[in-house]
Design a protein around this motif. Structure first.
Motif, PDB file in Angstrom:
ATOM      1  N   ASN A 153     -11.596 -84.041 -54.552  1.00 14.50           N
ATOM      2  CA  ASN A 153     -11.015 -82.712 -54.714  1.00 14.50           C
ATOM      3  C   ASN A 153      -9.998 -82.410 -53.617  1.00 14.50           C
ATOM      4  O   ASN A 153      -8.935 -81.818 -53.866  1.00 14.50           O
ATOM      5  N   GLU A 154     -10.324 -82.800 -52.390  1.00 12.41           N
ATOM      6  CA  GLU A 154      -9.389 -82.561 -51.288  1.00 12.41           C
ATOM      7  C   GLU A 154      -8.100 -83.338 -51.497  1.00 12.41           C
ATOM      8  O   GLU A 154      -7.000 -82.855 -51.183  1.00 12.41           O
ATOM      9  N   TYR A 155      -8.216 -84.548 -52.028  1.00  9.57           N
ATOM     10  CA  TYR A 155      -7.032 -85.343 -52.336  1.00  9.57           C
ATOM     11  C   TYR A 155      -6.170 -84.634 -53.373  1.00  9.57           C
ATOM     12  O   TYR A 155      -4.938 -84.538 -53.228  1.00  9.57           O
ATOM     13  N   LEU A 156      -6.826 -84.129 -54.436  1.00  8.97           N
ATOM     14  CA  LEU A 156      -6.075 -83.446 -55.483  1.00  8.97           C
ATOM     15  C   LEU A 156      -5.376 -82.199 -54.954  1.00  8.97           C
ATOM     16  O   LEU A 156      -4.223 -81.903 -55.319  1.00  8.97           O
ATOM     17  N   ILE A 195      -3.988 -84.140 -65.861  1.00  8.08           N
ATOM     18  CA  ILE A 195      -3.708 -84.714 -64.549  1.00  8.08           C
ATOM     19  C   ILE A 195      -2.719 -85.860 -64.711  1.00  8.08           C
ATOM     20  O   ILE A 195      -2.677 -86.517 -65.771  1.00  8.08           O
ATOM     21  N   ARG A 196      -1.918 -86.089 -63.684  1.00  5.61           N
ATOM     22  CA  ARG A 196      -1.078 -87.281 -63.686  1.00  5.61           C
ATOM     23  C   ARG A 196      -1.976 -88.514 -63.602  1.00  5.61           C
ATOM     24  O   ARG A 196      -2.940 -88.536 -62.824  1.00  5.61           O
ATOM     25  N   SER A 200      -5.634 -89.665 -61.121  1.00  6.43           N
ATOM     26  CA  SER A 200      -6.978 -89.601 -61.697  1.00  6.43           C
ATOM     27  C   SER A 200      -7.949 -90.451 -60.878  1.00  6.43           C
ATOM     28  O   SER A 200      -7.556 -91.176 -59.956  1.00  6.43           O
ATOM     29  N   GLU A 201      -9.221 -90.342 -61.183  1.00  2.00           N
ATOM     30  CA  GLU A 201     -10.265 -90.875 -60.309  1.00  2.00           C
ATOM     31  C   GLU A 201     -10.186 -92.381 -60.081  1.00  2.00           C
ATOM     32  O   GLU A 201     -10.358 -92.874 -58.957  1.00  2.00           O
ATOM     33  N   THR A 202      -9.923 -93.126 -61.150  1.00  2.00           N
ATOM     34  CA  THR A 202      -9.942 -94.584 -61.024  1.00  2.00           C
ATOM     35  C   THR A 202      -8.794 -95.112 -60.158  1.00  2.00           C
ATOM     36  O   THR A 202      -9.036 -95.920 -59.247  1.00  2.00           O
ATOM     37  N   PRO A 203      -7.539 -94.685 -60.367  1.00  2.00           N
ATOM     38  CA  PRO A 203      -6.479 -95.124 -59.446  1.00  2.00           C
ATOM     39  C   PRO A 203      -6.691 -94.647 -58.012  1.00  2.00           C
ATOM     40  O   PRO A 203      -6.363 -95.372 -57.055  1.00  2.00           O
ATOM     41  N   TRP A 204      -7.231 -93.449 -57.846  1.00  2.00           N
ATOM     42  CA  TRP A 204      -7.501 -92.947 -56.493  1.00  2.00           C
ATOM     43  C   TRP A 204      -8.452 -93.878 -55.754  1.00  2.00           C
ATOM     44  O   TRP A 204      -8.199 -94.261 -54.598  1.00  2.00           O
ATOM     45  N   PRO A 238      -1.420 -92.585 -70.518  1.00  2.00           N
ATOM     46  CA  PRO A 238      -1.315 -92.922 -71.944  1.00  2.00           C
ATOM     47  C   PRO A 238      -2.601 -93.482 -72.549  1.00  2.00           C
ATOM     48  O   PRO A 238      -2.595 -93.925 -73.698  1.00  2.00           O
ATOM     49  N   TYR A 239      -3.697 -93.445 -71.789  1.00  5.90           N
ATOM     50  CA  TYR A 239      -4.932 -94.090 -72.250  1.00  5.90           C
ATOM     51  C   TYR A 239      -5.676 -93.269 -73.303  1.00  5.90           C
ATOM     52  O   TYR A 239      -6.539 -93.800 -74.003  1.00  5.90           O
TER      53      TYR A 239
END
Length: 549
Positions: A153-156, A195-196, A200-204, A238-239
């Motif tokens: 959340n802090e990252y977002l 979200i871009r 999102s969680e997985t790339p983060w 695009p997933y």
């Protein structure tokens, strides 16, 4: 040698192209399988997040470590793979999720400060935390579900997303008619996440992993624990629309499963999760999103693999890909996990060992009966240690990776404590009986329920989809007795003598004699002469009592 231990949450064993999925193409999972070994009969020790993970991390069965459901603390003093690896000089780090609940009462009793090094490790399954994020930042009436601060959340927020909880408003929600459409509602799962994609969680978590590897000098073990494809089932563009109704398989289930259903199975079938996934419109929304989440996971795995290849770290890094459990997705009229059909309890497991000793098995499969707790034993051996067999109950997979055929187990075990479920107080008279056990020998699967219930029995040779519970009728009494015998054999294992190894005990035998403790002797001839010489005096002399006057 480094160890990259990657876990995906709730990833089914058969939702990978290397495992035969007809539509989902996962080239990066396949890439690891092509240079490693894919274990086709791997089972988790409990089909629930917390208990399963504690078995991965300790190398012990759920009834051995005691943390048998989500939110059950792992007791202070329970050794984890991190403790074993540090003894042989390997750091052990966490990047992502553990579902660990700290034993705060035990730590207070022993005077362990939470902000001390040992206290922090006790609260993180022994890991040093690079970043801990369990990925459930939902807002309830009493505040966040997870009371810890959310680093994601802090990252977002740093990326400009508004609100106190962009996890809920952005990463796990879509937009419909100009309003936030939460992915808690299955009807919204086909929307693109708000979200871009790169945020999102997985790339983060992938970027956190690369940051970690860039900072290390080794040797290290990194547990990279992805939050997805666990629910909420929603994925960014695009997933979100890569898969559709033509990619949703017919559910593996039968009306006959309801006939004389086992009471515990029936209780699950009547639960909220199962009733949702019994609706075809739910499956049509959820499964394409689930597949999109896996596809995103595969792409991000490719980012990690490319980094390892580019930096040369692939040559000295073992890679392990697995999951804590599966997902029913409507099979057997069920959703989520919790019971012991293969979609829930069987897990993907792919292991790549870069060393030349593993060259003979590259790109192969192994159908040995493997348990999740075998990884802890494997990691200790990879780090150059000796597996402490009085503590770790798993077995090293290295012989299989080297093409050997070791003396191996004949069956696997999984356990489930449903006492915290709503029917845990209605099906049985005491919570201690709200326990299930699975024993599987490669063909026959028995599910034993405490509390006086009949078992469930499946023959996976003639019924690979596990649709016919043979214990509903007569004719299989001998098979049931045999499988219960295997369960009893496992139940008699020595699991709690963790402070003394067999070697320690062997060294203790007769040790007191060397320290002058010589009870129960008649004339001294029962032991070596040098042990009693000082009590007899020199040969040929008489004993003279001391002068007391």
């Amino acid at each position: 040698m480094n160890i990259l231990f990657i876990m995906y949450d709730q990833l089914r064993f058969d939702y990978l192209s290397c495992a035969g999925h007809p539509h989902l193409h996962t080239p990066n999972f396949d890439r690891v399988a092509a240079k490693g070994v894919r274990f086709t009969n791997a089972y988790c020790q409990s089909p629930i997040c917390g208990a399963s993970r504690m078995s991965f991390y300790t190398g012990r069965y759920a009834s051995s470590h005691g943390a048998q459901w989500n939110g059950y603390p792992l007791r202070v003093g329970e050794q984890t793979m991190c403790d074993h690896l540090r003894k042989v000089g390997m750091d052990c780090w966490l990047i992502g999720k553990t579902h660990m609940k700290a034993d705060a009462e035990g730590m207070a009793r022993l005077g362990l400060e939470p902000d001390s090094l040992i206290g922090a490790r006790q609260a993180e399954c022994g890991f040093d935390a690079w970043v801990r994020d369990d990925g459930l930042w939902a807002e309830g009436p009493d505040g966040f579900y997870d009371e810890k601060r959310s680093p994601y959340n802090e990252y977002l927020k740093s990326k400009g997303y508004d609100g106190d909880n962009p996890w809920a408003q952005n990463a796990n929600a879509g937009v419909k008619d100009g309003q936030i459409a939460s992915a808690w509602m299955f009807d919204n799962c086909d929307l693109p996440a708000n979200i871009r994609e790169e945020d999102s969680e997985t790339p983060w978590l992938t970027q956190k992993t690369i940051e970690f590897m860039e900072a290390q000098t080794g040797p290290w073990c990194a547990h990279v624990s992805y939050i997805k494809p666990h629910w909420p089932y929603i994925v960014p563009a695009p997933y979100h629309d890569m898969y559709g109704a033509n990619h949703v398989p017919a559910p593996t289930r039968s009306e006959d499963e309801w006939r004389d259903a086992h009471p515990v199975f029936h209780a699950f079938l009547k639960g909220k999760v199962a009733e949702a996934f019994q609706r075809e419109e739910v499956r049509q929304k959820v499964i394409p999103a689930y597949m999109g989440l896996i596809k995103q996971c595969d792409d991000q795995l490719g980012v990690i693999l490319d980094y390892l290849d580019r930096t040369g770290k692939a040559d000295d890094t073992m890679i392990v890909l697995t999951s804590d459990h599966g997902d029913y997705l409507g099979d057997h009229w069920m959703g989520e996990k919790d019971l012991f059909h293969d979609p829930s309890v069987k897990i993907p497991m792919i292991v790549y060992d870069p060393r030349p000793e593993a060259n003979a098995t590259r790109g192969t499969t192994c159908d040995a009966l493997v348990e999740s707790l075998d990884l802890a034993a494997t990691f200790v051996e990879v780090a150059g240690g000796e597996v402490p067999g009085h503590i770790i109950e798993g077995r090293s997979l290295l012989p299989w990776l080297r093409g050997d055929t070791p003396d191996w187990r004949d069956f696997v075990i999984s356990e489930y404590d449903y006492s915290a479920r709503p029917f845990g107080e209605t099906l049985v008279s005491r919570s201690a009986d709200a326990r299930l056990f699975m024993v599987f020998d490669g063909r026959w699967k028995l599910i034993h329920a405490e509390g006086g219930f009949r078992p469930m029995l499946f023959d996976l040779e003639t019924d690979p989809d596990e649709l016919n519970d043979l214990a509903r009728g007569p004719g299989y009494e001998d098979q049931i007795a045999r499988m219960r015998g295997l369960l009893a054999q496992w139940g008699l294992r020595l699991s709690q003598r963790v402070t003394k190894s067999d070697a320690d005990i062997a060294a203790m035998r007769g040790k007191s004699l060397r320290r002058g403790i010589l009870p129960f002797l008649y004339d001294g001839s029962e032991v070596p002469g040098e042990l009693v010489e000082k009590y007899r005096g020199p040969a040929g002399t008489d004993y003279t009592p001391p002068d007391k006057g």
